[in-house]
Design a protein around this motif. Sequence first.
Motif, PDB file in Angstrom:
ATOM      1  N   LYS B 158       0.850  -1.197   0.000  1.00  9.21           N
ATOM      2  CA  LYS B 158       0.000   0.000   0.000  1.00  9.21           C
ATOM      3  C   LYS B 158       0.888   1.251   0.000  1.00  9.21           C
ATOM      4  O   LYS B 158       1.720   1.443   0.893  1.00  9.21           O
ATOM      5  CB  LYS B 158      -0.881  -0.032   1.256  1.00  9.21           C
ATOM      6  CG  LYS B 158      -2.006   0.971   1.239  1.00  9.21           C
ATOM      7  CD  LYS B 158      -3.230   0.408   0.548  1.00  9.21           C
ATOM      8  CE  LYS B 158      -4.254   1.477   0.314  1.00  9.21           C
ATOM      9  NZ  LYS B 158      -5.255   1.048  -0.678  1.00  9.21           N
ATOM     10  N   ASN B 159       0.728   2.079  -0.996  1.00  3.58           N
ATOM     11  CA  ASN B 159       1.481   3.335  -1.133  1.00  3.58           C
ATOM     12  C   ASN B 159       3.004   3.168  -1.176  1.00  3.58           C
ATOM     13  O   ASN B 159       3.745   4.057  -0.755  1.00  3.58           O
ATOM     14  CB  ASN B 159       1.136   4.314  -0.001  1.00  3.58           C
ATOM     15  CG  ASN B 159      -0.347   4.603   0.055  1.00  3.58           C
ATOM     16  OD1 ASN B 159      -0.995   4.721  -0.970  1.00  3.58           O
ATOM     17  ND2 ASN B 159      -0.886   4.688   1.275  1.00  3.58           N
ATOM     18  N   VAL B 160       3.434   2.014  -1.631  1.00  4.96           N
ATOM     19  CA  VAL B 160       4.878   1.792  -1.705  1.00  4.96           C
ATOM     20  C   VAL B 160       5.245   1.396  -3.131  1.00  4.96           C
ATOM     21  O   VAL B 160       4.537   0.621  -3.770  1.00  4.96           O
ATOM     22  CB  VAL B 160       5.311   0.658  -0.742  1.00  4.96           C
ATOM     23  CG1 VAL B 160       6.752   0.254  -0.985  1.00  4.96           C
ATOM     24  CG2 VAL B 160       5.131   1.083   0.697  1.00  4.96           C
ATOM     25  N   GLU B 161       6.336   1.966  -3.605  1.00  3.93           N
ATOM     26  CA  GLU B 161       6.819   1.583  -4.918  1.00  3.93           C
ATOM     27  C   GLU B 161       7.732   0.376  -4.744  1.00  3.93           C
ATOM     28  O   GLU B 161       8.748   0.445  -4.049  1.00  3.93           O
ATOM     29  CB  GLU B 161       7.603   2.761  -5.528  1.00  3.93           C
ATOM     30  CG  GLU B 161       7.906   2.591  -6.990  1.00  3.93           C
ATOM     31  CD  GLU B 161       8.982   3.571  -7.455  1.00  3.93           C
ATOM     32  OE1 GLU B 161       9.611   3.286  -8.476  1.00  3.93           O
ATOM     33  OE2 GLU B 161       9.198   4.593  -6.770  1.00  3.93           O
ATOM     34  N   ILE B 162       7.326  -0.732  -5.357  1.00  7.26           N
ATOM     35  CA  ILE B 162       8.061  -1.981  -5.159  1.00  7.26           C
ATOM     36  C   ILE B 162       9.199  -2.108  -6.173  1.00  7.26           C
ATOM     37  O   ILE B 162       9.021  -1.800  -7.357  1.00  7.26           O
ATOM     38  CB  ILE B 162       7.108  -3.192  -5.307  1.00  7.26           C
ATOM     39  CG1 ILE B 162       5.933  -3.101  -4.305  1.00  7.26           C
ATOM     40  CG2 ILE B 162       7.839  -4.514  -5.215  1.00  7.26           C
ATOM     41  CD1 ILE B 162       6.199  -3.666  -2.963  1.00  7.26           C
ATOM     42  N   ASP B 163      10.328  -2.608  -5.702  1.00  4.60           N
ATOM     43  CA  ASP B 163      11.444  -2.909  -6.600  1.00  4.60           C
ATOM     44  C   ASP B 163      11.215  -4.321  -7.153  1.00  4.60           C
ATOM     45  O   ASP B 163      11.661  -5.312  -6.577  1.00  4.60           O
ATOM     46  CB  ASP B 163      12.763  -2.831  -5.818  1.00  4.60           C
ATOM     47  CG  ASP B 163      13.967  -3.092  -6.696  1.00  4.60           C
ATOM     48  OD1 ASP B 163      13.790  -3.544  -7.842  1.00  4.60           O
ATOM     49  OD2 ASP B 163      15.091  -2.847  -6.221  1.00  4.60           O
ATOM     50  N   GLN B 164      10.495  -4.357  -8.261  1.00  2.00           N
ATOM     51  CA  GLN B 164      10.049  -5.637  -8.814  1.00  2.00           C
ATOM     52  C   GLN B 164      11.219  -6.529  -9.223  1.00  2.00           C
ATOM     53  O   GLN B 164      11.163  -7.748  -9.080  1.00  2.00           O
ATOM     54  CB  GLN B 164       9.131  -5.355 -10.016  1.00  2.00           C
ATOM     55  CG  GLN B 164       8.196  -6.513 -10.361  1.00  2.00           C
ATOM     56  CD  GLN B 164       7.264  -6.903  -9.226  1.00  2.00           C
ATOM     57  OE1 GLN B 164       6.689  -6.044  -8.569  1.00  2.00           O
ATOM     58  NE2 GLN B 164       7.150  -8.203  -8.961  1.00  2.00           N
ATOM     59  N   GLU B 165      12.277  -5.900  -9.712  1.00  2.00           N
ATOM     60  CA  GLU B 165      13.426  -6.678 -10.176  1.00  2.00           C
ATOM     61  C   GLU B 165      14.092  -7.446  -9.030  1.00  2.00           C
ATOM     62  O   GLU B 165      14.397  -8.637  -9.155  1.00  2.00           O
ATOM     63  CB  GLU B 165      14.437  -5.728 -10.813  1.00  2.00           C
ATOM     64  CG  GLU B 165      15.096  -6.310 -12.036  1.00  2.00           C
ATOM     65  CD  GLU B 165      15.896  -5.266 -12.767  1.00  2.00           C
ATOM     66  OE1 GLU B 165      17.120  -5.394 -12.778  1.00  2.00           O
ATOM     67  OE2 GLU B 165      15.293  -4.302 -13.285  1.00  2.00           O
ATOM     68  N   SER B 166      14.278  -6.755  -7.915  1.00  2.00           N
ATOM     69  CA  SER B 166      14.873  -7.417  -6.738  1.00  2.00           C
ATOM     70  C   SER B 166      13.964  -8.540  -6.244  1.00  2.00           C
ATOM     71  O   SER B 166      14.430  -9.611  -5.855  1.00  2.00           O
ATOM     72  CB  SER B 166      15.063  -6.427  -5.588  1.00  2.00           C
ATOM     73  OG  SER B 166      15.955  -5.441  -5.958  1.00  2.00           O
ATOM     74  N   LEU B 167      12.684  -8.239  -6.260  1.00  2.00           N
ATOM     75  CA  LEU B 167      11.695  -9.209  -5.795  1.00  2.00           C
ATOM     76  C   LEU B 167      11.715 -10.468  -6.676  1.00  2.00           C
ATOM     77  O   LEU B 167      11.753 -11.597  -6.171  1.00  2.00           O
ATOM     78  CB  LEU B 167      10.311  -8.557  -5.865  1.00  2.00           C
ATOM     79  CG  LEU B 167       9.267  -8.973  -4.863  1.00  2.00           C
ATOM     80  CD1 LEU B 167       9.762  -8.804  -3.452  1.00  2.00           C
ATOM     81  CD2 LEU B 167       8.000  -8.137  -5.066  1.00  2.00           C
ATOM     82  N   ASN B 168      11.732 -10.260  -7.985  1.00  2.00           N
ATOM     83  CA  ASN B 168      11.761 -11.394  -8.912  1.00  2.00           C
ATOM     84  C   ASN B 168      13.050 -12.197  -8.764  1.00  2.00           C
ATOM     85  O   ASN B 168      13.069 -13.402  -8.954  1.00  2.00           O
ATOM     86  CB  ASN B 168      11.653 -10.913 -10.363  1.00  2.00           C
ATOM     87  CG  ASN B 168      10.299 -10.309 -10.652  1.00  2.00           C
ATOM     88  OD1 ASN B 168       9.345 -10.507  -9.902  1.00  2.00           O
ATOM     89  ND2 ASN B 168      10.200  -9.554 -11.737  1.00  2.00           N
TER      90      ASN B 168
END
Lengths: 159, 181
Positions: B158-168
Motif C-alpha cells: 500500500k502506497n509503496v513503490e516496489i522494486d520488482q526486479e529485486s523481488l523477482n
Amino acid sequence: MPSFDQHIKQAQHNIEFLTSFYKTYKFNDWAITVSFYTAVHIIEAIIAKKGEIRFKGKEYKIQHSDQLSNILKTYKESLPKNFSEEFITHHHVMRKLIVNENFPQVSDWFNLLYNDSRTARYRKYQWQNYKVDLVVKTSLKELIEWANKESGAELNLTL
Amino acid sequence: MRNRLRFYDSLQISQDFLTFPFVARLNLFRGPDIYQLISEYVECRIQEAKKEAFREGFEEAIERIKEAINKEIEDYMALVTKIVDFIYETVKKEFKDLKIIEERTNFYFGSKWIKILFIIETESSELEIGLSNFLNEVEKVVFNKLNYVCELLFLNKKNVEIDQESLNNDYPFIRRREDAS
C-alpha cells in the motif's frame, strides 16, 4: 566479544541518535535501520548477561550469538536434524532463532523489526511515517522496557 | 574289437556322453595346457560377473539415492506449499481487511531453507502486527516440530513503490491461484 555494558552503551547511543531525527520523518529509512540495530544490541546484551542460551533444547554457554555459530561449526554432530551448516553463517537468522526459543516475551516485537529490515530493499527504502511509528513506538519501546526489567539496564527512549 | 555302438541305443549314448567326466574328456586332447586356458577363461567370466554385479549394485544404489533425494525434494516442496496455503487460507478467514496479493518463494534444495514472502495490502497497522505475530508463530512450529528453518516475511505494498526486479530475483516463484483476480 563486547560485554553487557558495551552493548547497552551502544544501544543507548543508537537511541539518542534515533531521537535526534525521528520526529522529523525525513529519514525514515535510517529510523528503521537504527531501530533494528538497537534491538540487535539489546538482544546481545541480554545474551551476554545470561551467559547461556538454549538452542533446540540444548544448553550452550555463550556470551554472544556468534559463539553459538562457532560451536555448531566445530561440533557438527550437534547440528539439529535438517539444519544445514549454511545457516551457521547467517548471523541474523541464528539470532532470530535464539530470540524465538529464549526470549518468547519479545520475539514478536523483534520479529516485526526483523521483517522490516529484511524487506527494506524491496520497498526501495521508502518508509511511511506510520511504519516508523509502529517500529519505534511499539517494537523498540517494548524491547527496551523488557531489557530494563530483565537486566537492570537503564535504557531511555524519550520521544 | 567289438563295436560298442552296436550295443547301445541312442538314449544310452546320449546319457553316456553327457555324464562323461569332464576331466576325462580333457585328457582326450593333447596340446597346450588346457587347464590354464580354462582357468583363464573362468577368471575372465568371474571378472565380467563381478563388473556386472558391481554395475547392478551401483545402479541399485544410485536408484535408491535418487529415490531418497526425490522424496526429500518432494517433502520440502510440499511443506512450502502447505505453509503458503495454510497462511493464505487463515488470513482470508481471520484478517478480513488484509489481502494477500501474492505469495512468493524461492527453493533452496541444499539447505531446505523455507523463505516465503507475502505481498499484502492493508491500511491497518494493527493487522500488520497481527500478521507478523501469526507468521512468527508458524515459523516457530515449523522449526520446533519439523526441524526446518523458516523465514516468513511480508511486505505491505500500500502506497509503496516496489522494486520488482529485486523481488523477482530473490523470490522468483509465485503460488498459482485459480481464484486470483
